[in-house]
Design a protein around this motif. Sequence first.
Motif, PDB file in Angstrom:
ATOM      1  N   ILE A 330       0.851  -1.187   0.000  1.00 20.79           N
ATOM      2  CA  ILE A 330       0.000   0.000   0.000  1.00 20.79           C
ATOM      3  C   ILE A 330       0.889   1.239   0.000  1.00 20.79           C
ATOM      4  N   GLU A 351      -3.634   0.314  -3.028  1.00 17.45           N
ATOM      5  CA  GLU A 351      -3.002  -1.003  -2.974  1.00 17.45           C
ATOM      6  C   GLU A 351      -2.638  -1.434  -4.388  1.00 17.45           C
ATOM      7  N   ILE A 365      -7.819   2.586  -1.490  1.00 14.78           N
ATOM      8  CA  ILE A 365      -8.162   1.964  -0.208  1.00 14.78           C
ATOM      9  C   ILE A 365      -8.902   2.945   0.698  1.00 14.78           C
TER      10      ILE A 365
END
Length: 493
Positions: A330, A351, A365
Amino acid sequence: MREVINNILRFFLQCVFKVMAKFISWDNRLQRGSFRKRYAFFYGRNAISTFKPTDFEGQKDRLQQIFEKMPAPKYFAQTSGTTNSPKLIPYDLKRTRYLQKTFLRSMITLTSDFEGPKTFYVFASLKKESSLTSGMMDEKNPSTLELLQTPSRYLQTKEGQALIERVGELSARIMVLIITQPRFLYATNPSTLTFFLKELETRWKDVRIHLKKIPPGLMRLRDIDGERRVMNFVMREKAPRLQELLPHLTAVITWDGGYVKPFLDQLKGLLPGVSFVPMYSMSTETVETLPHKINQQIHFFPVSRGVYPEFHEPGTEKYLTPFELEEGKIYEMIINDEWGLRRYFTRDLFEVTAILQGLPDLRFIKRKGMTSSLTGEKLTEEHVYELSIVLRKRFPELGDSAVSLFPVSQEGVFSYELAVVGRLSLPENLSAVADQELGKINHEYAFKISSGSLKRLSARLISEQDLATLMGKESHWESQFKVLPLYEKVIAR
């Protein structure tokens, strides 16, 4: 006869979309292939590494200079009001046109596998306002072909605006949807659609009355059986479900990242059999990812023209190019672009779901580190998310309703309000329980309450539209407004 002509034109648009999809796929392949070279050229020409990464405050002077040099017509697009100071991003006609083309290209890519007419209804503000969405939609006198392809644009015409004045926004939208039967719905956030459906249910009696008189300009855009369908709804006592309103609906295109899951789940429950297509990532500041189709699969790459992102790996001092990312990790996106942003921290976390052709396939995300600390309590999004889980266990009647926390100031006294979005009533003792549980999650918050630095939390019912108004979006709840767990903006009472 009019319906037959319209259907011939819609079939023509369908064929055009099919041809354009092939061209766009070919062009996207070229863009992917040349991106590394373009990236290196931009990075070196602008000496990007000499800039210190900053938040928006560090970008403002440069953007003001860019705006002053832009040719008219130009405007500042304002971000949604999650903070006390919305960001102002410069746009001129050339940049706006580029985004409009980008949006159309993306819609063609995202819908290329679906058969049937390519007609879209875009949920956007029907009033002139300061958002980017409003700037992109601000066009006069669309052609009949354009109105058939995107019938929502009818409401931007003089006749459409007069209709809104006469019957209101909700009834005007319902008329357009019933008459034109678009196959695709687009909304930046799924919460926009859930709000629309709730409003339809509660105000159906008013809508029924207005349906009895459809403007001639709108009737010229009718799909087959559009007029008969209107008459059927006029006779109905109970509000129709969306599937009854739009029996030919093919797909809903919307944002699916971050904290929208409760709203997305509601929509999926209401629309069994309808496909849900994730939208590419775009903010007012920049286009972050674009959809590319490879081997019949949609991937989202950070290869927008004019945008050259870097990435920061949380917890490290690493700043990476798109070509250095690792699958499964991430990263926060940092933006450099041709419109003045230099190493701008977006706070958007992505991500990497795959590496294809040397490029990262990215999925949004969440926003990074939204916090509120009026008196040193340092509340975070994670705290509010944890609180929402606890409250749903204690009060099952909350169901999947979204909850949102924001700070309030009244005559120098600070507190927090917990907004429960979309319910008809509040559970008894919700305020007291929420205040107690938040103190267990964040001990500094509990200390501030006990010391009197903060007043105790209070819960309130609120609609999404009213929450948007509180956050400075007036009544324009459609335009990029997001229902978030936590807002930094302080509301003065």
